[in-house]
Design a protein around this motif. Structure first.
Motif, PDB file in Angstrom:
ATOM      1  N   THR A   8       0.830  -1.208   0.000  1.00 11.83           N
ATOM      2  CA  THR A   8       0.000   0.000   0.000  1.00 11.83           C
ATOM      3  C   THR A   8       0.864   1.258   0.000  1.00 11.83           C
ATOM      4  O   THR A   8       0.527   2.237  -0.673  1.00 11.83           O
ATOM      5  N   THR A   9       1.972   1.223   0.709  1.00 17.53           N
ATOM      6  CA  THR A   9       2.884   2.370   0.721  1.00 17.53           C
ATOM      7  C   THR A   9       3.406   2.652  -0.678  1.00 17.53           C
ATOM      8  O   THR A   9       3.373   3.795  -1.142  1.00 17.53           O
ATOM      9  N   ILE A  12       0.514   4.044  -2.942  1.00 15.77           N
ATOM     10  CA  ILE A  12       0.165   5.440  -2.660  1.00 15.77           C
ATOM     11  C   ILE A  12       1.267   6.378  -3.143  1.00 15.77           C
ATOM     12  O   ILE A  12       0.989   7.403  -3.778  1.00 15.77           O
ATOM     13  N   HIS A  20       3.697  13.331  -0.543  1.00 16.82           N
ATOM     14  CA  HIS A  20       3.320  11.951  -0.246  1.00 16.82           C
ATOM     15  C   HIS A  20       4.281  10.981  -0.921  1.00 16.82           C
ATOM     16  O   HIS A  20       3.885  10.057  -1.621  1.00 16.82           O
ATOM     17  N   VAL A  25       4.823   8.481   3.269  1.00 15.63           N
ATOM     18  CA  VAL A  25       3.727   7.512   3.333  1.00 15.63           C
ATOM     19  C   VAL A  25       4.130   6.319   4.196  1.00 15.63           C
ATOM     20  O   VAL A  25       3.353   5.843   5.027  1.00 15.63           O
ATOM     21  N   ILE A  64      -5.531   2.046   1.217  1.00 18.44           N
ATOM     22  CA  ILE A  64      -5.263   3.051   0.180  1.00 18.44           C
ATOM     23  C   ILE A  64      -6.384   4.085   0.129  1.00 18.44           C
ATOM     24  O   ILE A  64      -6.121   5.291   0.117  1.00 18.44           O
ATOM     25  N   TYR A  67      -6.279   6.336   3.333  1.00 18.38           N
ATOM     26  CA  TYR A  67      -5.160   7.271   3.296  1.00 18.38           C
ATOM     27  C   TYR A  67      -5.465   8.415   2.318  1.00 18.38           C
ATOM     28  O   TYR A  67      -5.317   9.583   2.649  1.00 18.38           O
ATOM     29  N   CYS A  68      -5.874   8.045   1.118  1.00 20.18           N
ATOM     30  CA  CYS A  68      -6.130   9.055   0.088  1.00 20.18           C
ATOM     31  C   CYS A  68      -7.248  10.002   0.498  1.00 20.18           C
ATOM     32  O   CYS A  68      -7.136  11.219   0.306  1.00 20.18           O
ATOM     33  N   THR A  75      -9.178   9.570  -5.663  1.00 18.33           N
ATOM     34  CA  THR A  75      -9.035   8.130  -5.903  1.00 18.33           C
ATOM     35  C   THR A  75      -9.738   7.682  -7.167  1.00 18.33           C
ATOM     36  O   THR A  75      -9.704   6.500  -7.498  1.00 18.33           O
TER      37      THR A  75
END
Length: 76
Positions: A8-9, A12, A20, A25, A64, A67-68, A75
């Motif tokens: 996921t890091t 993103i 970011h 992140v 994701i 976070y977004c 997204t």
């Protein structure tokens, strides 16, 4: 859980939104609080019958999106 955090890091950070980057992140996603949420969510999904692979996908999508949304990153 580390694989979910890593994937996921990277995902993103690949959006290339200012502020970011991978390091920023990564600090957020690998915080104790977020890792605990990932673990809890994964366990919940697998206990409800999802395969490990499907649970990883579901949790990753949620991380994701969350976070977004919180960062104001579109997204869609």
């Amino acid at each position: 859980m580390p694989i979910i955090a890593a994937l996921t890091t990277r995902t993103i950070a690949s959006f290339n939104h200012p502020g970011h980057d991978l390091e920023h992140v990564g600090r957020i996603i690998t915080s104790d609080a977020v890792l605990e949420l990932i673990r809890t969510s994964y366990n919940r999904h697998t206990s409800r019958g999802l395969t490990p692979k499907d649970a990883v996908i579901k949790v990753g999508q949620t991380v994701i999106a969350t976070y977004c949304n919180r960062a104001g990153i579109p997204t869609g």
